[in-house]
Design an enzyme around this catalytic site. Structure first.
Site, PDB file in Angstrom:
ATOM      1  N   HIS A 143       0.841  -1.203   0.000  1.00 14.46           N
ATOM      2  CA  HIS A 143       0.000   0.000   0.000  1.00 14.46           C
ATOM      3  C   HIS A 143       0.877   1.254   0.000  1.00 14.46           C
ATOM      4  CE1 HIS A 143      -4.003  -1.878   1.096  1.00 14.46           C
ATOM      5  NE2 HIS A 143      -3.161  -2.890   1.096  1.00 14.46           N
TER       6      HIS A 143
ATOM      7  N   ASP B 103      -5.803   5.767   2.189  1.00 14.78           N
ATOM      8  CA  ASP B 103      -5.950   4.337   1.968  1.00 14.78           C
ATOM      9  C   ASP B 103      -7.341   3.915   2.443  1.00 14.78           C
ATOM     10  OD1 ASP B 103      -3.787   1.857   1.524  1.00 14.78           O
ATOM     11  OD2 ASP B 103      -5.628   1.303   2.594  1.00 14.78           O
TER      12      ASP B 103
ATOM     13  N   SER C 227       2.814  -6.094  -8.016  1.00 13.88           N
ATOM     14  CA  SER C 227       3.666  -7.017  -8.769  1.00 13.88           C
ATOM     15  C   SER C 227       3.144  -7.194 -10.189  1.00 13.88           C
ATOM     16  CB  SER C 227       3.752  -8.369  -8.061  1.00 13.88           C
ATOM     17  OG  SER C 227       4.464  -8.219  -6.846  1.00 13.88           O
TER      18      SER C 227
ATOM     19  N   ALA D 222      -6.148 -11.996  -0.524  1.00 14.04           N
ATOM     20  CA  ALA D 222      -6.668 -10.668  -0.923  1.00 14.04           C
ATOM     21  C   ALA D 222      -7.432 -10.818  -2.252  1.00 14.04           C
ATOM     22  CB  ALA D 222      -5.546  -9.646  -0.991  1.00 14.04           C
ATOM     23  N   GLU D 223      -7.230  -9.876  -3.178  1.00 11.58           N
ATOM     24  CA  GLU D 223      -7.978  -9.921  -4.448  1.00 11.58           C
ATOM     25  C   GLU D 223      -7.162 -10.613  -5.545  1.00 11.58           C
ATOM     26  OE1 GLU D 223      -5.899  -7.705  -3.696  1.00 11.58           O
ATOM     27  OE2 GLU D 223      -5.122  -6.866  -5.558  1.00 11.58           O
TER      28      GLU D 223
HETATM   29  N1  UDP Z   1       8.704  -6.010  -3.241  1.00 18.27           N
HETATM   30  C1  UDP Z   1      10.055  -5.822  -3.459  1.00 18.27           C
HETATM   31  N2  UDP Z   1      10.912  -6.778  -3.036  1.00 18.27           N
HETATM   32  C2  UDP Z   1      10.511  -7.929  -2.409  1.00 18.27           C
HETATM   33  C3  UDP Z   1       9.120  -8.114  -2.200  1.00 18.27           C
HETATM   34  C4  UDP Z   1       8.244  -7.150  -2.629  1.00 18.27           C
HETATM   35  O1  UDP Z   1      10.471  -4.794  -4.011  1.00 18.27           O
HETATM   36  O2  UDP Z   1      11.344  -8.752  -2.062  1.00 18.27           O
HETATM   37  C5  UDP Z   1       7.769  -4.962  -3.649  1.00 18.27           C
HETATM   38  C6  UDP Z   1       7.136  -5.272  -4.989  1.00 18.27           C
HETATM   39  O3  UDP Z   1       7.955  -4.773  -6.012  1.00 18.27           O
HETATM   40  C7  UDP Z   1       5.814  -4.552  -4.865  1.00 18.27           C
HETATM   41  C8  UDP Z   1       5.472  -4.648  -3.388  1.00 18.27           C
HETATM   42  O4  UDP Z   1       6.699  -4.908  -2.717  1.00 18.27           O
HETATM   43  O5  UDP Z   1       5.967  -3.185  -5.207  1.00 18.27           O
HETATM   44  C9  UDP Z   1       4.519  -5.779  -3.075  1.00 18.27           C
HETATM   45  O6  UDP Z   1       3.236  -5.422  -3.440  1.00 18.27           O
HETATM   46  P1  UDP Z   1       2.218  -6.440  -4.069  1.00 18.27           P
HETATM   47  O7  UDP Z   1       0.943  -5.705  -4.292  1.00 18.27           O
HETATM   48  O8  UDP Z   1       2.809  -7.090  -5.249  1.00 18.27           O
HETATM   49  O9  UDP Z   1       2.035  -7.577  -2.990  1.00 18.27           O
HETATM   50  P2  UDP Z   1       1.801  -7.583  -1.386  1.00 18.27           P
HETATM   51  O10 UDP Z   1       3.143  -7.497  -0.776  1.00 18.27           O
HETATM   52  O11 UDP Z   1       0.935  -6.399  -1.056  1.00 18.27           O
HETATM   53  O12 UDP Z   1       1.133  -8.893  -1.148  1.00 18.27           O
END
Ligand code: UDP
Length: 475
Positions: free
Chosen positions: A16, A115, A364, A382-383
């Protein structure tokens, strides 16, 4: 006339916070004054942005751990590991209302970009006569699917968890099983504090001025239209935020310090052929069982491809590695294992990357799209099951690993064969890469001057400026 001033209030989770900071940079690049209201745990990337010359304001607020009974070390959602912590974390978030309202009073911003997980900001914004824009951190397809799921409850028409049902009214025939749906969508108001927070967020979102969406029209046009015209929600698609010009200055260093030396990582990638490496990473929250990690290791190995695999720090435990696995990968230079935070954007943008095994977090997905990389989709919670459909069925730039179970923790159930098979299929599909490259181009065009996202942002800034001139603060 003074500059339009926006407050950004990001939620305490990397998925987020990272896009919200990118969004603030985007507004900054268009001459808007921006201030991030952040807790200390997430202030580093904002300070780095400031140091690189981006004119973004930062106000640090304190998560009221003591007042809510939350241990001091818990500052982010991924650290919230028990039901008791969830309750206290939710309480801590609600206690932020007073300090945030004090800041609004003191700084008189023209708009609060909040948010979704801060539902009270709808009332706070109303109290000060300013609009609240909601940020969900997801794309249009997922927003539409979630709305239709709640409106029609098609999961009630099937007799078993494995029988598929189709979501009605959407531009495509998207099929799901009950096991892939979030408990927050299945029940009207499920038990627990987090479920209650989601329920309140939905209610508060309906009373908000509008929604800012990290997406671009060409990516999911049918769903953007459905969201705005059919569901009647006021929204602006102004993404992908990560392509904002100033974002390039810190490419790679998104969210946290990398656990690997970036030069070393790039040198490893440089030694590989174009499109030959698979990158596997499951975001900042997902946590797999030891058995699942074992299967991923063997699946990647048996795919025969070179790979980079990111194992979350929480999952690090040498016992899960199959016998001799790491030594084999190191000596053959087939696999690079990153333990902890990876410089994801830096890796995805490298010409040697041929596929991205992703949990389908929206950031991602967008990062994969912007890098033009086809995906192996492995949604977890999540979604993400909705996002998978966008990738595999709408855009047709990915292959599913076949997961059927929505789970936030102790994720398991996908065998090594499914992993290696999906990887092989994506790597052997040049047409998928061509399509992915087309979307990469479209994303860039969308944010360039005159593009769909650029124009939507212009319209939003214009509307907020008009509102700001017309309004006066009421206390
Ligand atoms: N990310 C990163 N390195 C890691 C893990 C995650 O840079 O080792 C970043 C990824 O590039 C993205 C965010 O963390 O910008 C993760 O957001 P996403 O919505 O993909 O997944 P969430 O972590 O919310 O499940």
């Amino acid at each position: 006339m003074s500059k339009l001033h926006l407050f950004f209030l990001p939620f305490m989770a990397h998925g987020h916070m990272i896009p919200m900071l990118d969004m603030a940079k985007l507004f900054t690049s268009r001459g808007v004054k921006t201030t991030m209201i952040s807790t200390l745990a997430f202030s580093d990337p904002i300070k780095k942005a400031q140091e690189s010359g981006i004119d973004i304001g930062l106000i640090i607020i304190t998560l009221p751990n003591q007042e809510s009974g939350l241990p001091e070390y818990i500052q982010r959602l991924d650290q919230v590991t028990t039901v008791d912590f969830v309750r206290k974390f939710v309480k801590a978030i609600s206690l932020l209302q007073e300090p945030v309202e004090r800041l609004i009073k003191q700084h008189s911003p023209d708009c609060l970009v909040s948010d979704t997980f801060f539902p009270w900001t709808t009332d706070s914004a109303a109290k000060f006569g300013i609009p609240r824009l909601v940020f969900h951190g997801t794309g249009y397809l997922a927003r539409c699917a979630s709305e239709q799921m709640r409106l029609h409850k098609p999961f009630k028409n099937v007799s078993s968890d494995s029988e598929t049902f189709t979501l009605p009214c959407l531009p495509h025939q998207l099929k799901f099983t009950r096991t892939q749906i979030s408990p927050f969508d299945l029940r009207r108001r499920s038990e627990g504090e987090f479920a209650e927070l989601i329920f309140r967020s939905r209610e508060a979102d309906r009373r908000s001025y509008g929604v800012v969406v990290n997406s671009f029209y060409e990516l999911e046009s049918g769903y953007a239209d459905h969201y705005k015209n059919f569901l009647g929600i006021k929204a602006w698609n102004i993404g992908p935020f990560l392509l904002c010009k100033d974002g390039d200055k810190e490419k790679g260093r998104r969210g946290r310090e990398s656990a690997i030396d970036e030069h070393e990582c790039l040198a490893w990638l440089d030694s590989k052929k174009p499109y030959s490496v698979v990158y596997a990473c499951f975001g900042s929250m997902a946590s797999c069982t030891q058995v699942q990690l074992h299967e991923i290791a063997l699946g990647l190995e048996s795919s025969g491809q070179d790979f980079i695999w990111v194992v979350r720090d929480i999952d690090i435990d040498d016992f899960f590695m199959p016998n001799g696995f790491e030594e084999r990968m190191r000596s053959s230079e087939k696999g690079l294992i990153i333990r902890g935070w990876a410089p994801q954007m830096l890796i995805l943008d490298h010409p040697s990357i041929g596929a991205f095994v992703t949990h389908c977090g929206w950031n991602s997905i967008l990062e994969g799209v912007c890098a033009g990389v086809p995906m192996v989709t492995w949604p977890m919670f999540a979604e993400q099951f909705f996002n998978e459909k966008l990738v595999t069925e709408v855009l047709r730039v990915g292959v599913s690993v076949g997961n059927k179970r929505w789970r936030t923790v102790a994720i398991e159930g996908v065998g090594r064969e499914a992993v290696s098979e999906a990887v092989r299929r994506v790597m052997a599909a040049p047409e998928m890469r061509d399509r992915a490259m087309c979307y990469r181009e479209m994303a860039r065009k969308a944010v360039d001057e005159g593009g769909s996202s650029y124009n939507d942002l212009s319209a939003l800034i214009q509307e907020l400026s008009t509102l700001s001139i017309g309004s006066s603060y009421c206390e």
